[in-house]
Design an enzyme around this catalytic site. Structure first.
Site, mmCIF file in Angstrom:
data_model
loop_
_atom_site.group_PDB
_atom_site.id
_atom_site.type_symbol
_atom_site.label_atom_id
_atom_site.label_comp_id
_atom_site.label_asym_id
_atom_site.label_seq_id
_atom_site.Cartn_x
_atom_site.Cartn_y
_atom_site.Cartn_z
ATOM 1 N N CYS A 199 -2.248 6.258 -3.969
ATOM 2 C CA CYS A 199 -2.356 7.459 -4.791
ATOM 3 C C CYS A 199 -3.698 7.442 -5.529
ATOM 4 O O CYS A 199 -4.455 6.467 -5.454
ATOM 5 C CB CYS A 199 -1.198 7.515 -5.782
ATOM 6 N N HIS A 241 3.027 0.721 -9.569
ATOM 7 C CA HIS A 241 2.909 0.976 -8.138
ATOM 8 C C HIS A 241 2.665 -0.349 -7.421
ATOM 9 O O HIS A 241 2.305 -1.352 -8.044
ATOM 10 C CB HIS A 241 1.772 1.953 -7.863
ATOM 11 N N GLU A 246 0.261 -1.442 -5.450
ATOM 12 C CA GLU A 246 -1.087 -1.982 -5.596
ATOM 13 C C GLU A 246 -1.295 -2.551 -7.001
ATOM 14 O O GLU A 246 -1.871 -3.628 -7.164
ATOM 15 C CB GLU A 246 -2.132 -0.885 -5.320
ATOM 16 N N SER A 248 -0.688 4.794 2.018
ATOM 17 C CA SER A 248 -1.972 5.242 1.482
ATOM 18 C C SER A 248 -1.912 5.335 -0.043
ATOM 19 O O SER A 248 -0.959 5.883 -0.597
ATOM 20 C CB SER A 248 -2.320 6.608 2.082
ATOM 21 N N ASN A 263 6.077 -1.706 -5.384
ATOM 22 C CA ASN A 263 6.356 -0.648 -6.345
ATOM 23 C C ASN A 263 7.599 -1.056 -7.136
ATOM 24 O O ASN A 263 8.621 -1.376 -6.548
ATOM 25 C CB ASN A 263 6.569 0.670 -5.592
ATOM 26 N N CYS A 282 -4.085 4.418 -8.046
ATOM 27 C CA CYS A 282 -4.388 3.151 -7.379
ATOM 28 C C CYS A 282 -5.765 3.195 -6.721
ATOM 29 O O CYS A 282 -6.499 2.205 -6.749
ATOM 30 C CB CYS A 282 -3.292 2.816 -6.372
#
Length: 150
Positions: A82, A55, A57, A80, A44, A85
């Site tokens: 969002c 982010h 990912e 986990s 991030n 993503c």
């Protein structure tokens, strides 16, 4: 139960998250891999780059560059994902996501599963501790990251 490769690559995602935390950003790291080999890793960078969609990912996917297919890849993420993503994971057809933890933030596992994606939740103690520390120390930054006012 995580395979040895999954454990190794989730550790890389955690290391990215920790690096982001030490830079003053949100501690979320990610790795995109094919056949156990890292294509790219990222973290991030919303704070560091002033980019609201940077982010973990997304950073890893950007760094991986164009791929002819994602159907043989695995995405590892310390937290986990969002909805943004998760939507990207679905859009690219990434078939498997290994999530470090979903205790501090319950992302969109049900959505991913509903789209046929294999979701593995590791409940990794280090990932939970790092996010918990971040949320406690910088609650305003965390709320900004997940687009909540309070």
């Amino acid at each position: 139960m995580l395979s040895e490769i999954d454990q190794k690559l989730l550790q890389v995602a955690y290391d990215e998250a920790k690096a982001g935390f030490l830079e003053g950003g949100c501690p979320i790291g990610s790795v995109l891999a094919r056949n156990g080999e890292i294509l790219a890793q990222g973290r991030n960078q919303r704070v560091q780059k002033g980019d609201p969609i940077a982010h973990g990912e997304m950073d890893a996917l950007r760094k991986a560059g164009r791929q002819k297919t994602y159907k043989d890849t695995v995405l590892y993420t310390s937290l986990s994902p969002c909805m943004m993503c998760s939507g990207t994971i679905v859009q690219f057809g990434i078939p498997k996501v290994v999530i470090g933890e979903n205790k501090t933030f319950g992302g969109n596992e049900k959505f991913l599963i509903s789209k046929g994606i294999d979701v593995v939740i590791a409940n990794d103690k280090k990932c939970i501790e790092l996010m918990s520390k971040f949320i406690k120390e910088k609650p305003e930054l965390w709320l900004e990251d997940i687009a909540e006012d309070d």
